[in-house]
Write an enzyme that holds these catalytic residues in place. Structure first.
Site, PDB file in Angstrom:
ATOM      1  N   SER A 113     -26.685   3.107  18.541  1.00 54.15           N
ATOM      2  CA  SER A 113     -26.406   3.144  17.504  1.00 54.15           C
ATOM      3  C   SER A 113     -27.017   2.503  16.187  1.00 54.15           C
ATOM      4  CB  SER A 113     -25.265   4.357  16.626  1.00 54.15           C
ATOM      5  OG  SER A 113     -24.198   3.838  17.505  1.00 54.15           O
ATOM      6  N   CYS A 164     -34.399   8.422  21.278  1.00 57.87           N
ATOM      7  CA  CYS A 164     -34.671   7.354  20.670  1.00 57.87           C
ATOM      8  C   CYS A 164     -35.793   7.553  19.947  1.00 57.87           C
ATOM      9  CB  CYS A 164     -33.918   6.100  20.292  1.00 57.87           C
ATOM     10  SG  CYS A 164     -34.934   5.314  21.550  1.00 57.87           S
TER      11      CYS A 164
HETATM   12  P1  NAD Z   1     -23.321   3.914  20.782  1.00 57.18           P
HETATM   13  O1  NAD Z   1     -23.838   3.257  19.844  1.00 57.18           O
HETATM   14  O2  NAD Z   1     -22.534   5.225  20.710  1.00 57.18           O
HETATM   15  O3  NAD Z   1     -22.797   3.465  22.356  1.00 57.18           O
HETATM   16  C1  NAD Z   1     -24.272   2.411  23.026  1.00 57.18           C
HETATM   17  C2  NAD Z   1     -22.897   1.279  23.615  1.00 57.18           C
HETATM   18  O4  NAD Z   1     -22.567   0.618  22.758  1.00 57.18           O
HETATM   19  C3  NAD Z   1     -22.020   1.994  24.608  1.00 57.18           C
HETATM   20  O5  NAD Z   1     -22.145   1.553  26.074  1.00 57.18           O
HETATM   21  C4  NAD Z   1     -20.992   2.394  23.929  1.00 57.18           C
HETATM   22  O6  NAD Z   1     -19.765   1.872  24.774  1.00 57.18           O
HETATM   23  C5  NAD Z   1     -20.508   1.353  23.308  1.00 57.18           C
HETATM   24  N1  NAD Z   1     -19.706   1.319  21.389  1.00 57.18           N
HETATM   25  C6  NAD Z   1     -19.565   2.609  21.280  1.00 57.18           C
HETATM   26  N2  NAD Z   1     -18.681   2.064  19.932  1.00 57.18           N
HETATM   27  C7  NAD Z   1     -18.880   0.704  20.160  1.00 57.18           C
HETATM   28  C8  NAD Z   1     -18.469  -0.255  19.173  1.00 57.18           C
HETATM   29  N3  NAD Z   1     -18.002   0.132  17.573  1.00 57.18           N
HETATM   30  N4  NAD Z   1     -18.290  -1.462  18.766  1.00 57.18           N
HETATM   31  C9  NAD Z   1     -18.871  -1.680  20.095  1.00 57.18           C
HETATM   32  N5  NAD Z   1     -19.468  -1.259  21.005  1.00 57.18           N
HETATM   33  C10 NAD Z   1     -18.998   0.430  21.284  1.00 57.18           C
HETATM   34  O7  NAD Z   1     -25.212   5.756  21.421  1.00 57.18           O
HETATM   35  P2  NAD Z   1     -24.876   6.179  22.175  1.00 57.18           P
HETATM   36  O8  NAD Z   1     -23.903   7.879  21.505  1.00 57.18           O
HETATM   37  O9  NAD Z   1     -24.131   5.890  23.346  1.00 57.18           O
HETATM   38  O10 NAD Z   1     -26.710   6.481  22.049  1.00 57.18           O
HETATM   39  C11 NAD Z   1     -27.284   7.361  20.909  1.00 57.18           C
HETATM   40  C12 NAD Z   1     -27.455   6.328  20.045  1.00 57.18           C
HETATM   41  O11 NAD Z   1     -28.633   5.141  20.749  1.00 57.18           O
HETATM   42  C13 NAD Z   1     -28.866   6.563  19.071  1.00 57.18           C
HETATM   43  O12 NAD Z   1     -28.637   6.491  17.731  1.00 57.18           O
HETATM   44  C14 NAD Z   1     -30.594   6.342  19.645  1.00 57.18           C
HETATM   45  O13 NAD Z   1     -31.008   6.451  18.368  1.00 57.18           O
HETATM   46  C15 NAD Z   1     -29.619   5.302  20.387  1.00 57.18           C
HETATM   47  N6  NAD Z   1     -31.150   4.347  20.982  1.00 57.18           N
HETATM   48  C16 NAD Z   1     -31.646   3.603  20.651  1.00 57.18           C
HETATM   49  C17 NAD Z   1     -32.785   3.177  21.839  1.00 57.18           C
HETATM   50  C18 NAD Z   1     -33.651   2.474  21.484  1.00 57.18           C
HETATM   51  O14 NAD Z   1     -34.150   1.685  22.052  1.00 57.18           O
HETATM   52  N7  NAD Z   1     -33.910   1.484  20.020  1.00 57.18           N
HETATM   53  C19 NAD Z   1     -33.210   3.574  22.598  1.00 57.18           C
HETATM   54  C20 NAD Z   1     -31.760   4.695  23.106  1.00 57.18           C
HETATM   55  C21 NAD Z   1     -30.877   5.442  22.219  1.00 57.18           C
END
Ligand code: NAD
Length: 499
Positions: free
Chosen positions: A226, A281
């Site tokens: 995200s 996404c």
């Molecule tokens: P997320 O941001 O919650 O988690 C992503 C990663 O970050 C995970 O490995 C998680 O463990 C880690 N993380 C979580 N909280 C954190 C923090 N406070 N500090 C550092 N790392 C942290 O995302 P999600 O819910 O797993 O996935 C969905 C999101 O990903 C959506 O916003 C979606 O749009 C996005 N996404 C983007 C793409 C792209 O290529 N642009 C592709 C897939 C998903």
């Protein structure tokens, strides 16, 4: 309770931090496993294993490295159904969609099989008198990837495919919500012939992400997740001198022009909006019909077809989408639906309260449809990441072009039309990184590259394709001169030039 371990130095290693996370089966709503959450010492153990392994791996010639990729691809095909079932059981997406998740990663592995060609440098003979110049792409060393829950096979492979083929060692920190498939991928890489230590999997949350970003021996970090987290990961990684690329959230628009093939557009929009319960996404959660007549016809066709959508458990071959990933995520989506109502949008179909018979505790949500959403609404400006489709009506092509262009996110966009001029103009003008023309989910093929604009991407190189190889390598350029003998050239105190 089953424990999900780390994978360090070629084998599963139980967590020692004393911390773990719950892994749910979204179909039943029950906790099915505990995943270890690593601390700094466990990460460091993986990094030391990677440092040692990388020295040898970088010396393996590129063709042999490619052979490991070829074998890994074969193993993915052999294990496709087993991996897909495992993926569905933690993520909730339906079996066919899980196969697609793996297949899209496999295609990047196919691309990485071409690494001998991809790493070839450039050569200029005779750049000056007796002077030749050549460049080469060398691996960075130990690099890391941090991945989201929604593509637990494809996104790790986007990253470790090109990185490992190019001669790096890799630390993967997958999502703690569905960590089993990434772990199996690492085991299959070892089975394919990858030396132990070249690919390590370290599970964890924010703590281990920060440890990765601060670790002095990790040279580059690729992140997908995200946007707020992507931005903070980008800043902290850069502060610690790393090369960083961070892909963020999205709010993709589907523009429907009056001349579009409406039945085809409706079929495409339904699949792209509700497939994978909207947890992509590159989903299409916003549709923008141009003109009153288009809006009315589109709405009628959507309303007629939504009741036929089949929500089911991920093993149901008839189901079009399954549950969302956790109860907390479902509650968040439901809050957004209520916010949409409170903001004045018209809730035409309400998916809240949907319960699948026999699976009352599963994290299911029916499809929702909003009409008369405006660009001032928070529910339009933010990513919902669930099975919720919003209609935003536009009066003109210019207004429809402005909506995705002015949105904070710029991942994907699609235009449905039969008008080539309009499509071409739209593709050229729109401020979004990936554009579909009558293609609802324009995820580029493996030999192009994937990346959004604005708050959908931080950093300057995309995922996979040539950009993936560039991100995980650095260029070295050699200027050589072999004087033929004879007179010694005069010493020179000015910068050498090619006069
Ligand atoms: P997320 O941001 O919650 O988690 C992503 C990663 O970050 C995970 O490995 C998680 O463990 C880690 N993380 C979580 N909280 C954190 C923090 N406070 N500090 C550092 N790392 C942290 O995302 P999600 O819910 O797993 O996935 C969905 C999101 O990903 C959506 O916003 C979606 O749009 C996005 N996404 C983007 C793409 C792209 O290529 N642009 C592709 C897939 C998903």
């Amino acid at each position: 309770m089953r424990n999900i371990d780390h994978f360090i130095d070629g084998r599963r290693v139980a967590g020692t931090s004393g911390r773990h996370g719950d892994v749910f089966d979204p179909n039943s709503g029950q906790v099915q496993a505990h995943v270890a959450l690593a601390n700094t010492a466990e990460l460091d153990r993986a990094v030391q294993s990677a440092v040692l392994a990388q020295r040898g791996w970088a010396k393996v010639n590129p063709q042999r490295r490619a052979r490991v990729m070829f074998e890994f691809k074969r193993l993915l095909e052999v294990h496709m159904d087993e991996l897909a079932a495992l993926l569905s059981s933690e993520h909730g997406k339906v079996h066919g969609d899980s196969r697609g998740d793996i297949q899209r990663g496999l295609e990047v592995i196919e691309f990485a099989c071409g690494i001998p060609h991809l790493l070839k440098g450039e050569y200029t003979q005779g750049a000056g008198p007796g002077i030749d110049v050549y460049s080469m792409r060398q691996p960075l060393g130990v690099v890391a990837g941090i991945t989201p829950f929604n593509f637990p096979a494809m996104i790790p492979m986007w990253m470790f495919g090109p990185a490992i083929a190019a001669g790096n060692a890799f630390i993967l920190k997958p999502s703690e919500r569905d960590p089993s498939v990434p772990l199996r991928l690492a085991e299959l890489m070892i089975e394919a012939g990858l030396p132990e230590g070249v690919l390590n999997v370290v599970h964890g949350d924010k703590d281990v992400v920060e440890a990765i970003l601060k670790h002095p021996q990790i040279r580059a970090v690729s992140f997908v997740g995200s946007s707020d987290i992507a931005q903070s990961v980008y800043a902290l990684g850069a502060q610690h001198g790393k090369r960083v690329q961070c892909m963020g959230g999205a709010k993709n628009h589907g523009i429907v022009l009056p001349d579009a093939d409406l039945d085809q557009a409706v079929a495409d929009i339904l699949g792209a909006a509700y497939g994978s319960a909207g947890e992509r996404c590159m989903a299409l959660p916003v549709v923008v019909p141009v003109g009153e007549a288009t809006a009315q016809a589109l709405r009628e066709k959507l309303v007629a077809r939504i009741p036929d959508l089949r929500v089911g458990v991920s093993s149901d071959p008839q189901a079009q989408f399954g549950p969302v990933v956790t109860a907390a995520h479902r509650a968040r989506i439901e809050q957004y639906i209520q916010m949409g109502v409170d903001e004045g949008a018209e809730l035409v179909v309400d998916g809240r309260g949907f319960r699948l018979p026999g699976h009352g505790d599963g994290f299911f949500l029916g499809p929702s449809l909003f009409d008369r959403v405006t660009d001032k609404m928070t529910t339009y400006r933010e990513e919902i990441f669930g099975p919720v489709l919003q209609i935003v009506r536009a009066d003109s092509f210019e207004q429809a072009l402005a909506l995705p262009s002015q949105h904070q996110y710029g991942n994907g966009v699609t235009i449905f039309t039969r008008n080539g001029d309009a499509a071409r103009e739209f593709a050229e003008q729109v401020e979004v990184g990936m554009v579909g023309i009558n293609v609802p989910i324009p995820v580029p093929v493996a030999y192009h590259s994937f990346g959004g604009w604005k708050r959908s991407g931080f950093g300057d190189l995309n995922q996979y394709g040539q950009d993936g190889v560039r991100f995980f390598t650095r260029t070295k350029t050699v200027t050589q001169r072999w004087p033929r003998g004879g007179a010694v050239a005069d010493q020179s105190f000015v910068i050498p030039t090619m006069r």
